[in-house]
Design an enzyme around this catalytic site. Structure first.
Site: not given
Length: 269
Positions: A188-189, A200, A218
């Site tokens: 999620i970002g 999203g 990530c």
């Protein structure tokens, strides 16, 4: 919250190029800010592409010079591609925006989606996304390092992605030496501009996870990458997951009790 609108942009042979999807995000974002459209979730699949958030370091990029698209979301580098369900919720939230609450809602919808397919997932303290926890380590397998130091270290000490706001009873403790490798199944970002969310989540359904081997996904060096198909050891397709994810996203996001972020007031001197 008002009713969500879902837009299925393209999957399979009609996968959507990242730049095209990014342009559409910005168009819908502007329309949502102007109240011309309702809250909208764009759902799609991308051709293979690496995207880097604002905090990505050079050492986390592909070592072979593979091109990377730099984007305006938070977080670090990740991969999108075939076999991954990508969702971009574009929602207007009360200000000041509670970003962590928004992330938690997306996590909850994805946790429920995985559960419906028979996979137990969770949150991990200090880290966004949805995780499959590693097996507990046996105490007998823990050995001291030279000089009396322990091999079991707390990754948060050197992890600048750790967010202390993401803790509490809904989060499993960080795998600070007490578990084998945790595996992220959904990243999620997000970005919030003018009180409206962008970017999203990406849920790994059945991708070729070798794409992640070229980067530090990530920015987290002590964890792996999971997918529904690998964890369940059976075929799972985007077509199967799509309506399930939509249903849980609708249930969680439409029924959310949206509140502005609390501002702590400092006492007067």
């Amino acid at each position: 919250m008002s009713e969500l609108r879902f837009v299925r942009m393209g999957f399979g042979a009609e996968r959507v190029e990242y730049q095209e999807a990014w342009d559409e995000q910005r168009r819908v974002h502007a329309s949502r800010f102007a109240d011309e459209v309702p809250d909208t979730v764009l759902l799609l699949e991308h051709p293979p592409v690496y995207t880097a958030g604002r905090r990505t370091e050079d050492s986390e990029r592909p070592l072979d010079g593979t091109p990377v698209v730099d984007v305006d979301r938070g977080g670090k580098i990740t991969w999108h591609g075939p076999g991954q369900l990508v969702g971009y919720p574009i929602q207007k939230l009360p200000r000041p925006v509670d970003v962590v609450a928004h992330v938690r809602r997306l996590e909850e919808a994805l946790i429920r989606t995985c559960a419906e397919f028979g996979l137990e997932t969770t949150r991990v303290e200090g880290r966004s996304g949805v995780w499959v926890l590693g097996e507990p380590k046996q105490e007998t397998a823990r050995r001291p390092a030279l000089g009396g130091l322990s091999l079991d270290f707390d990754p948060r000490l050197t992890d600048d992605e750790f967010d202390p706001r993401m803790n509490g009873p809904e989060y499993a403790p960080s795998n600070a030496g007490q578990r084998r490798e945790d595996r992220k199944i959904a990243a999620i970002g997000i970005r919030v501009a003018k009180g409206v969310t962008m970017h999203g989540f990406a849920l790994n359904v059945n991708p070729d996870n070798k794409w992640f081997d070229r980067i530090i996904p990530c920015g987290i060096r002590d964890a792996g990458v999971a997918s529904l198909a690998n964890e369940l050891d059976r075929a799972v397709t985007i077509e199967e997951v799509l309506p399930v994810a939509e249903r849980h996203l609708r249930d969680v996001l439409e029924n959310a009790d949206l509140k502005p972020r609390l501002i702590e007031k400092t006492p007067a001197a």
